[in-house]
Design an enzyme around this catalytic site. Sequence first.
Site, PDB file in Angstrom:
ATOM      1  N   HIS A  89       0.822  -1.198   0.000  1.00  0.00           N
ATOM      2  CA  HIS A  89       0.000   0.000   0.000  1.00  0.00           C
ATOM      3  C   HIS A  89       0.865   1.261   0.000  1.00  0.00           C
ATOM      4  CE1 HIS A  89      -3.607   2.282   1.961  1.00  0.00           C
ATOM      5  NE2 HIS A  89      -3.329   2.713   0.756  1.00  0.00           N
ATOM      6  N   GLU A  92       2.145   1.806  -3.407  1.00  0.00           N
ATOM      7  CA  GLU A  92       1.059   2.316  -4.260  1.00  0.00           C
ATOM      8  C   GLU A  92       1.030   3.844  -4.152  1.00  0.00           C
ATOM      9  OE1 GLU A  92      -3.527   3.216  -3.663  1.00  0.00           O
ATOM     10  OE2 GLU A  92      -3.006   1.146  -3.148  1.00  0.00           O
ATOM     11  N   HIS A  93       1.120   4.369  -2.930  1.00  0.00           N
ATOM     12  CA  HIS A  93       1.153   5.819  -2.726  1.00  0.00           C
ATOM     13  C   HIS A  93       2.394   6.436  -3.365  1.00  0.00           C
ATOM     14  CE1 HIS A  93      -1.964   6.808   0.490  1.00  0.00           C
ATOM     15  NE2 HIS A  93      -2.182   5.536   0.174  1.00  0.00           N
ATOM     16  N   GLU A 169      -4.626   5.999   7.286  1.00  0.00           N
ATOM     17  CA  GLU A 169      -5.704   5.319   6.545  1.00  0.00           C
ATOM     18  C   GLU A 169      -6.092   4.021   7.236  1.00  0.00           C
ATOM     19  OE1 GLU A 169      -4.807   4.708   2.416  1.00  0.00           O
ATOM     20  OE2 GLU A 169      -4.759   6.858   1.982  1.00  0.00           O
TER      21      GLU A 169
END
Length: 195
Positions: A89, A92-93, A169
């Site tokens: 994740h 991904e950012h 998040e």
Amino acid sequence: RRSVTLCHNPPMVPARRLLALGLACLILAGPVLAGAAVRPPKLQYEVRTLPNGLTVVALEDHSTPIVHVQLWYHVGSKDERPGRTGFAHLFEHMMFKGSKNVRPEQHTALISSVGGRGNAYTNEDVTVFWQTVPSQYLPLVLWLEADRMASLRIDKETFDREREVVKEERRMRVENQPYGRLSEIIADSVFTVHP
């Protein structure tokens, strides 16, 4: 002309008889409903493997003048070690934070400037980046994806900042929800050998 009234001022029917009537209707209608199922058309797609090992799946559909591109990396949370999670994740950012030829956040800005949309997501199995743009901008999308795949820029300040964003998040979407960890707890119990 003939008119049929199925149920107008129905007489009182015992519940057991009504249930039997309903089941009989379902049994009789089953084959009709099954035969009436609409089957989607078979998709005519091409699969090609490029010299660099990248697999390309292409499906032409000229019904609208747009193109949708998805780039799938077969890396997700299942590939992480216990106690060291969130890397898929996080990266991904990072893929939106610039490359050799594209400034941070410029990838999204370029897609938006031509009337397109794009985003990304990560799950247990994959990290997926997608864009939908007017079809004449396909070369732009492919160039943007190739550029960040080949020359992603990572600096400590951006890395640290995005790590905090990903942690927040998780707190917001998982840890602070009443049943937020339920799927993780179930997966931990079910997948004791397979990642």
